[in-house]
Scaffold this active site. Structure first.
Site, short mmCIF file in Angstrom:
data_model
loop_
_atom_site.label_atom_id
_atom_site.label_comp_id
_atom_site.label_asym_id
_atom_site.label_seq_id
_atom_site.Cartn_x
_atom_site.Cartn_y
_atom_site.Cartn_z
N TYR A 40 -6.31 30.99 54.44
CA TYR A 40 -5.88 31.26 55.82
C TYR A 40 -5.98 32.77 56.10
O TYR A 40 -6.55 33.21 57.10
CB TYR A 40 -4.44 30.78 56.02
CG TYR A 40 -3.81 31.23 57.32
CD1 TYR A 40 -4.06 30.55 58.50
CD2 TYR A 40 -2.97 32.35 57.37
CE1 TYR A 40 -3.49 30.96 59.70
CE2 TYR A 40 -2.41 32.76 58.56
CZ TYR A 40 -2.67 32.07 59.72
OH TYR A 40 -2.11 32.49 60.91
N LYS A 43 -8.13 35.26 58.61
CA LYS A 43 -7.48 36.22 59.52
C LYS A 43 -8.12 37.61 59.39
O LYS A 43 -8.22 38.35 60.37
CB LYS A 43 -5.97 36.31 59.26
CG LYS A 43 -5.16 35.07 59.62
CD LYS A 43 -5.19 34.72 61.10
CE LYS A 43 -4.26 35.58 61.94
NZ LYS A 43 -4.24 35.13 63.37
#
Length: 362
Positions: free
Chosen positions: A161, A165
């Site tokens: 994740y 980002k």
């Protein structure tokens, strides 16, 4: 002479109309991901400050007659364009849940979707794009104390994740283009919490109900940032407003925190005890927890062809619970006038009160 005066008057009227349009456009914005946790709070603060607000999301999360909703796929320019047309500022806070395990979804939404946001903003004549990034883009599982924005991006991000980002923040900041009147900023909050939070508090209480919150990792002294959602939103709006006055802020990232680092386990204990659950009271040495988690991750890898398991006890979660990771928001204070609106004490109180339905009966 009369004609000349009449012409002058007409010109003034037209100019005045343009001025009104410019002012109204400056107060028109779109919140991408406006049905989510941060997004809903963003919409409320923007409306309270007199903005006209569009929401673009995959679903409509609430009803508000003051808000125009656009439902669609972030990766589709056709879906997105109507929500951005005639808008001055876009707040992009759409993201899948960080606790999920769908790598393809993370990449598609955080990276591919964001590239589409940038292109569609340019097509629609949007002037400012404010991204909700994360302070974790610089975190590699080792102590960060009062980290500043010039720390390098993590070479070994804590999870996939966060990896996406980093890709997302890079592409947004690289898109900053003052010559074409397109300005971008990345806001990096850390440990967002508050009323309607779908992650931190519900997951914590669920673990406590299952008897999994008896142990703390490490000596319990590691300071971290937890940031109240209203302060996070305040930082975004300040960034957008200051960007209008100073284009040199474009292309920059800003940490937004509560500016009150707190021991990780103290914070969790305050939420737990506030909802009538016991605080963790036993300690596991950090290195023991880390290597247990590491061995578990190896085991999961070995058996993954046969059984798919998603362990909650991972080396990086141990690192998040047992290391220092707090950040300086001096840059935000100095350049965009940021000060937290809500103190940690008040923030914890508001949060606990909002989750009274999760309170344990004594």
């Amino acid at each position: 002479m009369e004609q000349a005066v009449g012409g002058e008057s007409k010109r003034r009227q037209v100019t005045g109309t343009h001025l009104v349009k410019d002012i109204s456009k400056a107060k028109k914005c779109t919140v991408i991901g406006g049905s989510g946790f941060v997004g809903q709070h963003m919409v409320e603060q923007l409306l309270a400050r007199g903005y006209a607000v569009n929401v673009f999301d995959i679903r409509q999360g609430f009803d508000n007659p003051q808000v125009q909703f656009f439902i669609g796929d972030l990766c589709s320019q056709q879906d997105l364009y109507p929500a951005l047309k005639g808008v001055n500022t876009v707040f992009h806070c759409a993201s899948p849940s960080p606790s999920g395990n769908n790598k393809e979804l993370f990449y598609r939404v955080n990276f591919i979707g964001t590239k589409n946001v940038i292109e569609t903003c340019k097509e629609a004549g949007v002037q400012k794009l404010i991204l909700t990034s994360s302070a974790s883009v610089v975190f590699e599982g080792v102590d960060i104390k009062n980290g500043t924005e010039d720390l390098p991006y993590a070479m070994k991000p804590i999870d996939y994740y966060t990896e996406t980002k980093i890709l997302q923040e890079r592409v947004v900041l690289d898109a900053n283009d003052p010559e074409r009147n397109f300005l971008t900023i990345a806001i990096r909050p850390h440990g967002i919490f508050g009323p309607r939070d779908p992650q931190l508090v519900p997951i914590l209480i669920d673990a406590a109900r299952k008897g999994k919150m008896k142990f703390m990792i490490g000596n319990g002294e590691n300071l971290v940032d937890f940031t109240f959602v209203e302060n996070v939103v305040h930082g975004h709006i300040l960034a957008a407003e200051h960007l209008s006055q100073d284009a040199t802020l474009g292309g920059k990232a800003f940490h937004i925190t509560n500016d009150e680092p707190i021991p990780f386990w103290t914070f969790l204990s305050r939420i737990l005890t506030g909802l009538n659950y016991e605080a963790p009271k036993y300690h596991i040495p950090y290195w023991v927890a880390y290597y247990l988690a590491f061995l578990l991750s190896l085991l999961v890898m070995v058996i993954s062809p046969l059984i798919q398991i998603q362990p909650t006890f991972t080396p990086m979660r141990v690192a998040l619970a047992g290391t220092f990771h707090y950040y300086s928001c001096e840059k935000a204070k100095k350049l965009i006038g940021y000060q937290p609106l809500v103190t940690m004490d008040d923030a914890v109180e508001k949060t606990v009160q909002s989750f009274h339905h999760l309170r344990k009966d004594k």
